[in-house]
Write a protein that holds these residues in place. Sequence first.
Motif, mmCIF file in Angstrom:
data_model
loop_
_atom_site.group_PDB
_atom_site.id
_atom_site.type_symbol
_atom_site.label_atom_id
_atom_site.label_comp_id
_atom_site.label_asym_id
_atom_site.label_seq_id
_atom_site.Cartn_x
_atom_site.Cartn_y
_atom_site.Cartn_z
ATOM 1 N N ILE A 188 0.842 -1.203 0.000
ATOM 2 C CA ILE A 188 0.000 0.000 0.000
ATOM 3 C C ILE A 188 0.873 1.248 0.000
ATOM 4 N N VAL A 189 1.873 1.257 0.858
ATOM 5 C CA VAL A 189 2.754 2.440 0.948
ATOM 6 C C VAL A 189 3.427 2.686 -0.401
ATOM 7 N N GLU A 191 2.240 2.076 -3.248
ATOM 8 C CA GLU A 191 1.238 2.626 -4.175
ATOM 9 C C GLU A 191 0.973 4.117 -3.954
ATOM 10 N N THR A 192 1.274 4.605 -2.746
ATOM 11 C CA THR A 192 0.883 5.989 -2.445
ATOM 12 C C THR A 192 1.671 7.018 -3.255
ATOM 13 N N GLY A 193 2.959 6.812 -3.411
ATOM 14 C CA GLY A 193 3.753 7.754 -4.197
ATOM 15 C C GLY A 193 4.656 8.624 -3.353
ATOM 16 N N PHE A 195 5.171 11.886 -2.809
ATOM 17 C CA PHE A 195 4.704 12.962 -1.946
ATOM 18 C C PHE A 195 4.169 12.402 -0.622
ATOM 19 N N GLU A 196 3.437 11.302 -0.726
ATOM 20 C CA GLU A 196 2.859 10.714 0.486
ATOM 21 C C GLU A 196 3.938 10.065 1.347
ATOM 22 N N ASN A 238 2.353 12.154 -10.243
ATOM 23 C CA ASN A 238 3.032 12.139 -8.954
ATOM 24 C C ASN A 238 4.098 13.209 -8.931
ATOM 25 N N CYS B 134 -5.310 -2.543 -2.583
ATOM 26 C CA CYS B 134 -4.170 -1.769 -2.062
ATOM 27 C C CYS B 134 -4.157 -0.381 -2.697
ATOM 28 N N ALA B 138 -4.432 3.140 -0.762
ATOM 29 C CA ALA B 138 -3.431 4.186 -0.998
ATOM 30 C C ALA B 138 -4.111 5.490 -1.405
ATOM 31 N N LYS B 142 -4.098 10.053 -0.465
ATOM 32 C CA LYS B 142 -3.451 10.913 -1.476
ATOM 33 C C LYS B 142 -3.672 12.374 -1.133
ATOM 34 N N TRP B 153 -6.403 6.299 8.356
ATOM 35 C CA TRP B 153 -5.958 4.905 8.498
ATOM 36 C C TRP B 153 -6.039 4.403 9.939
#
Lengths: 484, 188
Positions: A188-189, A191-193, A195-196, A238, B134, B138, B142, B153
């Motif tokens: 998951i992390v 996938e965030t990109g 900046f996140e 992104n 997932c 995510a 954002k 979360w």
Amino acid sequence: MPNELIIDDKAFRSILLYEFLVHPVHFVAFDRFSSVFIGHPWVLEDFRYWFDVFYQRKFDDDENDEQEPIRDMRDVFRIDKQCLRIVILYESLHGKLMELNEKYQIQRQKEYAESIGFPVLPVSIILDKAFDRYQNMIRVFGYDIIDFSEFSFWYYRFLGQQFDWDFEPTEFSRYSFSDLPISIAEKIVKETGYFEWCRLRKVSRGLRDTVDNLKIDISLDILIRSTGALIKFNDNDNAVDYTPKNKKNPNGYTPRRPIIILEELFVKPFIDLSILFKNSSKVNFKLFKIECQFGTTEEFENKFFGDLKELLKELNTQIHVESIALKAVRAIDFLGFMKPGVLKTIQFDRRPQISRESMEEIVEMKQWKHAKNFVEYGFFQGETFPLPMENLFHFRKIDSVWLAGIDNGQLIKIKEVLLNSSHIEAYHLLFLNADFDWDVIDREFGSIIPESDGEIRHLKIPDSQEYYQIDLKYYEMRIQRKCY
Amino acid sequence: MSSTEQGTSSAAPAEPTTAPESAAAPEVPESFYYVHGKDKVVHKVSAGALQHSALIHGMISNLGYTEEQAKANPFPFENIDGDILQMVVDWCNQHKGKPTPPEDTNLPKQKEKLFDLVLAVNYLEIKELLTYCCKQVAMMVKGKSPEEIREIWMIPTDAEDEAAEKEAKKRAGKEAAGETAAAAGDAK
């Protein structure tokens, strides 16, 4: 369907009371209400009427009912869960509407960009609106009426077209992010990109460790601008805009891109970037590109490259970069920080002209010697490769490299190299001055293949099924290894 | 798509009904299996749909069940909520025998119990659905600030985490002491 739901008088009054608490002006409420419930049966006068009732601290207008004025109008939602759910439905419809508007805008922008052949497509991510709508509601209700877990349960349920108010869940969600296995949390992390990641590190120690240990392949594109730096991670969607404090979004160019205001020029991007550089064994840069936008002052550019060099020096590590693209004149300071062998492609922006001395230093570096491909790019204004072409012959592929001149002797040397090496795949060389004899060319490389398109010659590789296809003109030479 | 009916996990579950087969149904009769979650509602799922789940596919291959045996012994997934299992079964049915396209419009729209769904999908080893879930998780954070991420979360602060850890240790210590005392009492 939602329109049918608010035909119910209580549902209508709940939404109106919510609007009243947000902003007690009935025609504003009417506009907002009409934007989500298109074609609803109420008129502006109804809104005015109910707002007057609410001003009297009442929730209904039963005249026989001698009800006490409600001390806190929010109690209506505290006591009656159905009223609260109707408001969540209202917020979910607003969220949906925002998403649809964004989708429409993106589509319009994409179509326009394509119609004018604009190379970079605009940002196309539609952010989840649940939390924004929740915050909107919390501003009115405070945190004691509902938490995000309960809100999001109903919010997504309504978005999924499930409008059963009376549904009583035994629990909203049994699990949270902290309950996920580490492998899933990492997925998951990832996938965030970018900046996140910078933000996730500040959430908890566990997430900081997860971000710091990510095993990822990324492309990083840093654009130094006269107003700061734009860092693109993998794609246009992104990107983070780093802008100095006094130049906050001066052109209104990136309204939907995350903007980070820099207290001190360039310190912040490097704190964020160091997350990637520190984890050098696990982060693999498919591309590491640094561009300078037209109009950037040299002083500004020097500050950026100086700070970047300092950071890499401090970290004392060699980063895993497969392809680097930057100004040739800056390369001497940075190639040393790339891991030799991992670096496969070197791309130089040919402007401004690199000095002979600097290039001599570069060609002695392991990174240069182990690289497989060399590309030059950027507008040509007479800049040429300042060293003899022998320094290029270890590359498998060369693209768009200008040589100062070419003569018969050098062409014969190229032929010898071609016939004696097995690694060359494709070369594209350009010549500023050409001084060769076509008779010599015909003799050394064979005559032009009659049926070929252009001036193609075939140079057969002895004892093999392969040959070089050579397209030679006065100003360029294209070589490609092929099979018969 | 899938059919569900209130039943029990006993040897004779209630007869689930199937959705009407399309006119273009394959000529070879399809085999069906049965699964149930925490709520004991039995779902009838075709073998083709279940291929998405590496776990169930493995179970089917290893057990070599006939259709009758499968009917009598639905696969129990007591750790998965009924509504979550329903969502998963629906998705498997919709993607029976075909790979998930990158822009999948048939993905579960209900995100109200996304973490539960992620855990269920991870347990059932449905790779494509897990990737999608997932991405959805995510997307929730954002453009959000660290504080907002914590709330979305539901992540405890480091201080809360430490306090919970201490509390757990304390409890474990007490339990261990209690057990030792009980064991000593027994010995006497």
